[in-house]
Design an enzyme around this catalytic site. Structure first.
Site, PDB file in Angstrom:
ATOM      1  N   LYS A  97      60.435 -25.124  -9.424  1.00 22.26           N
ATOM      2  CA  LYS A  97      60.664 -24.885  -7.994  1.00 22.26           C
ATOM      3  C   LYS A  97      61.492 -26.053  -7.466  1.00 22.26           C
ATOM      4  O   LYS A  97      60.956 -27.045  -6.963  1.00 22.26           O
ATOM      5  CB  LYS A  97      59.321 -24.763  -7.259  1.00 22.26           C
ATOM      6  CG  LYS A  97      59.438 -24.259  -5.829  1.00 22.26           C
ATOM      7  CD  LYS A  97      58.058 -23.990  -5.257  1.00 22.26           C
ATOM      8  CE  LYS A  97      58.083 -23.746  -3.776  1.00 22.26           C
ATOM      9  NZ  LYS A  97      58.619 -22.464  -3.368  1.00 22.26           N
TER      10      LYS A  97
HETATM   11  C1  LIG Z   1      61.800 -17.726  -4.946  1.00 27.56           C
HETATM   12  C2  LIG Z   1      60.331 -17.614  -4.794  1.00 27.56           C
HETATM   13  N1  LIG Z   1      59.655 -16.728  -5.530  1.00 27.56           N
HETATM   14  C3  LIG Z   1      58.322 -16.586  -5.421  1.00 27.56           C
HETATM   15  C4  LIG Z   1      57.593 -17.341  -4.532  1.00 27.56           C
HETATM   16  C5  LIG Z   1      56.116 -17.169  -4.432  1.00 27.56           C
HETATM   17  O1  LIG Z   1      55.469 -18.255  -5.023  1.00 27.56           O
HETATM   18  P1  LIG Z   1      54.030 -18.717  -4.540  1.00 27.56           P
HETATM   19  O2  LIG Z   1      53.165 -17.518  -4.545  1.00 27.56           O
HETATM   20  O3  LIG Z   1      53.614 -19.716  -5.548  1.00 27.56           O
HETATM   21  O4  LIG Z   1      54.196 -19.275  -3.179  1.00 27.56           O
HETATM   22  C6  LIG Z   1      58.251 -18.272  -3.736  1.00 27.56           C
HETATM   23  C7  LIG Z   1      57.506 -19.083  -2.786  1.00 27.56           C
HETATM   24  O5  LIG Z   1      57.440 -20.255  -2.886  1.00 27.56           O
HETATM   25  C8  LIG Z   1      59.636 -18.428  -3.873  1.00 27.56           C
HETATM   26  O6  LIG Z   1      60.306 -19.306  -3.130  1.00 27.56           O
END
Ligand SMILES: Cc1ncc(COP(=O)(O)O)c(C=O)c1O
Length: 314
Positions: A158
């Site tokens: 991320k």
């Molecule tokens: C591109 C992307 N995909 C998926 C998610 C969902 O991830 P999470 O459930 O860990 O927040 C996020 C959120 O942060 C995101 O930015």
């Protein structure tokens, strides 16, 4: 505009919100060298509690590891710091944002000479895709921008850099009158939204793209998979061709910000009757019962901010 809180955690110390500044030539500003998390803290009968804190902090450590960013803090220390930030700001429900980035040092692509800075902030935050979205659903489009190709920017990390791609997807959707954009991967199969994972319901079963379709390994995605198994809803990770979206019985987005949000149309094609479907509703009900602490925390997913992390507590 974000509502400032009193304090932000920086490299082990709480500092005033207004002092959490960086220099414009810090490495991260030019080169996007930042990994981060977005975590929700919910108001529960045990007071404010952070949802799936350890899993988020572990993903932060993983993202930093991929980018060769050494962190001075352990998983427990980061979890404790997040609780400390929420506590010291006297917050109830809020959003918690840990950031790890390359700061001020040399100027050039090579990040190694630049220090690794760790911050954790929190602030008040409401519904992400609009107030009605949880019940009524959102209108989305398939983006003309694809998600990062494998072996380019790692989707499993991320990193702030990945959000340049997300911004293109989100802006295109918004200027064309949609709430959110859904990206395909480089092969043209369904990947994810600009800030959320996606699930499709077909014949009572849930399907979601595997991690190899350039998706972030979402913590909410994992939460929903776990809940579905417990509710005896068949769940499969499967490559989803674009056209499957249009003929699905139900489609919903999941993410920390988005929580569980129905998708009511895609490219102006209604998803079934355009209403929130029964499987989506069942998942939502269980999800919100667990995040709010209305149901017993059988997975130890909530960390009350008043309890120290480590020593058996989560
Ligand atoms: C591109 C992307 N995909 C998926 C998610 C969902 O991830 P999470 O459930 O860990 O927040 C996020 C959120 O942060 C995101 O930015």
């Amino acid at each position: 505009m974000v509502k400032a809180t009193e304090r932000i955690w920086h490299n082990g110390k709480l500092i005033p919100w207004a002092d959490a500044n960086i220099h414009v030539v810090s490495h991260v500003v030019s080169y996007g060298s930042c990994v981060f998390e977005g975590i929700r803290c919910y108001q529960t009968p045990q007071g404010p509690a952070i949802f799936r804190l350890r899993e988020h902090m572990q993903r932060l450590l993983n993202s930093a590891y991929v980018y060769r960013m050494p962190l001075e803090f352990s998983l427990d220390q980061l979890c404790n710091a997040a609780c400390e930030v929420v506590r010291s700001n006297k917050m109830g429900a809020c959003y918690v944002k840990p950031l790890v980035f390359r700061g001020y040092g040399e100027v050039g692509v090579n990040p190694f000479p630049c220090p690794v800075e760790t911050y954790i902030a929190c602030w008040e935050w409401g519904a992400y895709l609009g107030a009605d979205a949880i019940e009524k659903g959102v209108d989305v489009c398939v983006s003309s921008w694809t998600r990062m190709a494998p072996n380019t920017l790692p989707a499993m990390a991320k990193s702030a850099a990945n959000y340049m791609n997300s911004q293109l997807i989100r802006m295109e959707a918004m200027v064309n009158g949609y709430v959110e954009g859904l990206a395909l991967d480089v092969q043209g199969n369904v990947s994810e939204g600009s800030g959320e994972n996606i699930f499709v319901v077909q014949n009572g079963a849930l399907v979601t793209p595997p991690l190899s379709n350039s998706v972030l390994p979402g913590i909410t995605r994992d939460t929903v998979i776990t809940i579905a198994r417990e509710l005896d809803i068949p769940i499969r990770e499967m490559v989803i061709p674009r056209e499957m979206l249009y003929i699905a019985d139900e489609v919903f987005f999941v993410g920390t910000a988005t929580e569980v949000t129905p998708v009511r149309s895609i490219d102006k094609i209604k998803v079934a009757d355009g209403q929130r479907g029964p499987v989506t509703k069942r998942i939502q009900d269980e999800f919100f019962a667990l995040t709010s602490g209305r149901k017993p925390d059988r997975h130890a997913w909530l960390t009350p901010v008043g309890v120290p992390v480590g020593a058996g507590a989560r």
